[in-house]
Design a protein around this motif. Structure first.
Motif, mmCIF file in Angstrom:
data_model
loop_
_atom_site.group_PDB
_atom_site.id
_atom_site.type_symbol
_atom_site.label_atom_id
_atom_site.label_comp_id
_atom_site.label_asym_id
_atom_site.label_seq_id
_atom_site.Cartn_x
_atom_site.Cartn_y
_atom_site.Cartn_z
ATOM 1 N N PRO A 112 -33.299 14.111 11.475
ATOM 2 C CA PRO A 112 -33.542 15.152 10.477
ATOM 3 C C PRO A 112 -34.642 16.102 10.899
ATOM 4 C CG PRO A 112 -34.685 13.172 9.817
ATOM 5 C CD PRO A 112 -33.984 12.855 11.123
ATOM 6 N N GLY A 113 -34.617 17.293 10.333
ATOM 7 C CA GLY A 113 -35.632 18.281 10.634
ATOM 8 C C GLY A 113 -36.840 18.171 9.727
ATOM 9 N N ALA A 114 -37.998 18.517 10.271
ATOM 10 C CA ALA A 114 -39.237 18.568 9.509
ATOM 11 C C ALA A 114 -40.048 19.758 10.005
ATOM 12 C CB ALA A 114 -40.033 17.282 9.680
ATOM 13 N N THR A 115 -40.731 20.410 9.081
ATOM 14 C CA THR A 115 -41.495 21.608 9.425
ATOM 15 C C THR A 115 -42.981 21.461 9.113
ATOM 16 O OG1 THR A 115 -39.557 22.966 8.945
ATOM 17 C CG2 THR A 115 -41.643 24.117 9.099
ATOM 18 N N THR A 116 -43.312 20.665 8.100
ATOM 19 C CA THR A 116 -44.705 20.524 7.677
ATOM 20 C C THR A 116 -45.203 19.115 7.911
ATOM 21 O OG1 THR A 116 -44.161 19.831 5.413
ATOM 22 C CG2 THR A 116 -44.263 22.208 5.844
ATOM 23 N N ALA A 117 -46.527 18.959 7.854
ATOM 24 C CA ALA A 117 -47.112 17.632 8.006
ATOM 25 C C ALA A 117 -46.639 16.697 6.898
ATOM 26 C CB ALA A 117 -48.641 17.738 8.001
ATOM 27 N N MET A 157 -35.361 1.988 9.063
ATOM 28 C CA MET A 157 -34.519 2.875 9.857
ATOM 29 C C MET A 157 -35.113 3.144 11.241
ATOM 30 S SD MET A 157 -32.828 6.449 8.520
ATOM 31 C CE MET A 157 -33.373 6.079 6.862
ATOM 32 N N ALA A 158 -36.221 2.455 11.544
ATOM 33 C CA ALA A 158 -36.890 2.717 12.820
ATOM 34 C C ALA A 158 -35.976 2.444 14.003
ATOM 35 C CB ALA A 158 -38.166 1.881 12.922
ATOM 36 N N HIS A 159 -35.154 1.380 13.892
ATOM 37 C CA HIS A 159 -34.298 1.048 15.026
ATOM 38 C C HIS A 159 -33.265 2.130 15.289
ATOM 39 C CE1 HIS A 159 -31.795 -0.244 11.649
ATOM 40 N NE2 HIS A 159 -30.764 -0.259 12.463
ATOM 41 N N ARG A 160 -32.867 2.885 14.229
ATOM 42 C CA ARG A 160 -31.907 3.971 14.425
ATOM 43 C C ARG A 160 -32.543 5.096 15.232
ATOM 44 N NH1 ARG A 160 -28.587 3.020 9.874
ATOM 45 N NH2 ARG A 160 -28.101 0.809 10.029
ATOM 46 N N SER A 161 -33.823 5.368 14.981
ATOM 47 C CA SER A 161 -34.523 6.368 15.795
ATOM 48 C C SER A 161 -34.547 5.927 17.249
ATOM 49 C CB SER A 161 -35.958 6.566 15.285
ATOM 50 O OG SER A 161 -35.977 7.255 14.050
ATOM 51 N N GLN A 162 -34.795 4.641 17.465
ATOM 52 C CA GLN A 162 -34.827 4.131 18.829
ATOM 53 C C GLN A 162 -33.446 4.175 19.472
ATOM 54 O OE1 GLN A 162 -37.559 3.527 20.635
ATOM 55 N NE2 GLN A 162 -38.547 4.347 18.807
ATOM 56 N N ASP A 163 -32.404 3.961 18.657
ATOM 57 C CA ASP A 163 -31.038 4.080 19.174
ATOM 58 C C ASP A 163 -30.790 5.481 19.719
ATOM 59 O OD1 ASP A 163 -30.500 1.487 18.492
ATOM 60 O OD2 ASP A 163 -29.387 1.977 16.663
ATOM 61 N N LEU A 164 -31.292 6.482 19.001
ATOM 62 C CA LEU A 164 -31.100 7.867 19.431
ATOM 63 C C LEU A 164 -31.904 8.167 20.692
ATOM 64 C CD1 LEU A 164 -29.847 10.584 19.060
ATOM 65 C CD2 LEU A 164 -31.527 11.098 17.268
ATOM 66 N N VAL A 165 -33.111 7.642 20.761
ATOM 67 C CA VAL A 165 -33.920 7.817 21.966
ATOM 68 C C VAL A 165 -33.218 7.180 23.152
ATOM 69 C CG1 VAL A 165 -36.096 7.205 23.087
ATOM 70 C CG2 VAL A 165 -36.103 8.010 20.718
ATOM 71 N N LEU A 194 -38.569 6.586 10.004
ATOM 72 C CA LEU A 194 -38.124 7.400 11.131
ATOM 73 C C LEU A 194 -39.290 7.674 12.080
ATOM 74 C CD1 LEU A 194 -35.982 9.832 9.017
ATOM 75 C CD2 LEU A 194 -35.070 8.372 10.813
ATOM 76 N N SER A 195 -39.002 7.664 13.374
ATOM 77 C CA SER A 195 -40.051 7.920 14.358
ATOM 78 C C SER A 195 -39.680 9.042 15.323
ATOM 79 C CB SER A 195 -40.345 6.646 15.154
ATOM 80 O OG SER A 195 -39.178 6.195 15.828
ATOM 81 N N PHE A 196 -38.492 9.638 15.140
ATOM 82 C CA PHE A 196 -38.019 10.716 16.006
ATOM 83 C C PHE A 196 -37.434 11.792 15.103
ATOM 84 C CE2 PHE A 196 -34.743 11.867 19.528
ATOM 85 C CZ PHE A 196 -35.550 12.896 19.975
ATOM 86 N N LEU A 197 -38.005 13.005 15.144
ATOM 87 C CA LEU A 197 -37.625 14.077 14.234
ATOM 88 C C LEU A 197 -37.334 15.367 14.984
ATOM 89 C CD1 LEU A 197 -40.435 13.611 11.545
ATOM 90 C CD2 LEU A 197 -38.085 12.743 11.412
ATOM 91 N N LYS A 198 -36.515 16.182 14.370
ATOM 92 C CA LYS A 198 -36.306 17.548 14.839
ATOM 93 C C LYS A 198 -37.417 18.414 14.234
ATOM 94 C CE LYS A 198 -32.824 21.231 14.356
ATOM 95 N NZ LYS A 198 -31.392 21.486 14.078
ATOM 96 N N ASP A 220 -47.613 8.685 16.394
ATOM 97 C CA ASP A 220 -46.466 7.805 16.606
ATOM 98 C C ASP A 220 -45.118 8.460 16.326
ATOM 99 O OD1 ASP A 220 -47.202 7.955 13.939
ATOM 100 O OD2 ASP A 220 -46.490 5.940 13.461
ATOM 101 N N ILE A 221 -45.111 9.754 16.004
ATOM 102 C CA ILE A 221 -43.858 10.480 15.763
ATOM 103 C C ILE A 221 -43.563 11.376 16.958
ATOM 104 C CG2 ILE A 221 -42.629 12.103 14.288
ATOM 105 C CD1 ILE A 221 -43.153 9.454 12.955
ATOM 106 N N ARG A 222 -42.324 11.310 17.444
ATOM 107 C CA ARG A 222 -41.888 12.177 18.539
ATOM 108 C C ARG A 222 -40.914 13.214 17.997
ATOM 109 N NH1 ARG A 222 -39.902 8.855 23.518
ATOM 110 N NH2 ARG A 222 -40.641 10.666 24.688
ATOM 111 N N PHE A 223 -40.841 14.353 18.693
ATOM 112 C CA PHE A 223 -40.090 15.488 18.176
ATOM 113 C C PHE A 223 -39.101 16.054 19.191
ATOM 114 C CE2 PHE A 223 -44.040 15.379 15.795
ATOM 115 C CZ PHE A 223 -43.626 15.600 14.490
ATOM 116 N N CYS A 224 -38.089 16.721 18.618
ATOM 117 C CA CYS A 224 -37.168 17.566 19.387
ATOM 118 C C CYS A 224 -37.259 18.960 18.782
ATOM 119 C CB CYS A 224 -35.740 17.036 19.298
ATOM 120 S SG CYS A 224 -34.533 18.107 20.136
ATOM 121 N N PRO A 225 -38.117 19.827 19.314
ATOM 122 C CA PRO A 225 -38.224 21.183 18.781
ATOM 123 C C PRO A 225 -36.943 21.980 19.032
ATOM 124 C CG PRO A 225 -40.098 20.618 20.179
ATOM 125 C CD PRO A 225 -39.067 19.588 20.402
#
Length: 211
Positions: A113-118, A1-9, A129-133, A155-160
């Motif tokens: 998707p959202g993530a809160t913990t490590a 699903m990595a390419h989908r993260s890149q699509d969103l970026v 996934l490489s881009f998370l909320k 290697d993970i980028r975020f949208c807080p």
């Protein structure tokens, strides 16, 4: 699903603030999306928190071609599919579940998707996934938490999102692992209900300059 993260970026481009919008009256969807786009925020998230949300996504995606309309507060595969059918070009969830991951794998619409913990971040990483909320950002540790994560998981980028405002957005955007922030301050309920699109455009213009 990595390419989908890149699509969103790629959809995001150089936009650093994603408006997170709650629309109670679908009649506001088109002028609101136009005002945000004029102000430089073309990618917007309409949350599924009202009965008017799906119709708002449909109207904005059809009538405002300059906008990239996504759907937020997605909690189930059914909502994911309904939002995609309404024209959403990306999907945002406050968390991550196996059911939503499976739906995202079968869909061409990118998933944030959202993530809160490590541990949640690592699970999402394992899923490709490489881009998370990061939600709820302020309540979950804020910019200092994300700064701490940047060393072991670079290697993970975020949208807080969640408690992010014009006052603290730059503290997040200055981090190497933050691509953008999400916030509702650019489209306050009072301005939307009053149809004050000039005010929304001005707030968007100010937000679009944040780096």
């Amino acid at each position: 699903m990595a390419h989908r993260s890149q699509d969103l970026v790629s959809l995001l481009g150089n936009q650093t603030v994603i408006p997170v919008i709650r629309i109670a009256d679908a009649a506001h969807a088109v002028p609101l999306a136009r005002a945000l786009a004029r102000g430089g925020l073309r990618l917007i998230e309409i949350t599924l928190r009202t009965d008017a949300a799906l119709e708002s996504i449909r109207l904005a995606s059809q009538e405002v071609p300059e906008a990239v309309v996504g759907a937020g507060t997605i909690l189930s595969p059914r909502q994911y599919e309904e939002a995609a059918e309404a024209g959403a070009r990306f999907i945002v969830s406050p968390g991550i579940t196996q059911a939503l991951l499976k739906t995202a794998e079968d869909s061409e619409v990118p998933f944030l998707p959202g993530a809160t913990t490590a541990s949640e971040v690592m699970e999402a990483r394992d899923a490709g996934l490489s881009f998370l909320k990061f939600f709820p950002a302020e309540q979950a540790g804020g910019a200092s938490f994300l700064k701490a994560l940047s060393a072991p998981i670079p290697d993970i980028r975020f949208c807080p999102t969640g408690g992010v405002s014009a006052a603290n957005a730059v503290s997040y955007l200055s981090l190497p692992n933050v691509a953008c922030v999400g916030g509702s301050w650019v489209a306050p309920d009072s301005a939307v209900e009053a149809g004050d699109w000039d005010r929304v455009e001005q707030l968007a213009r100010e937000a679009s300059g944040l780096r």
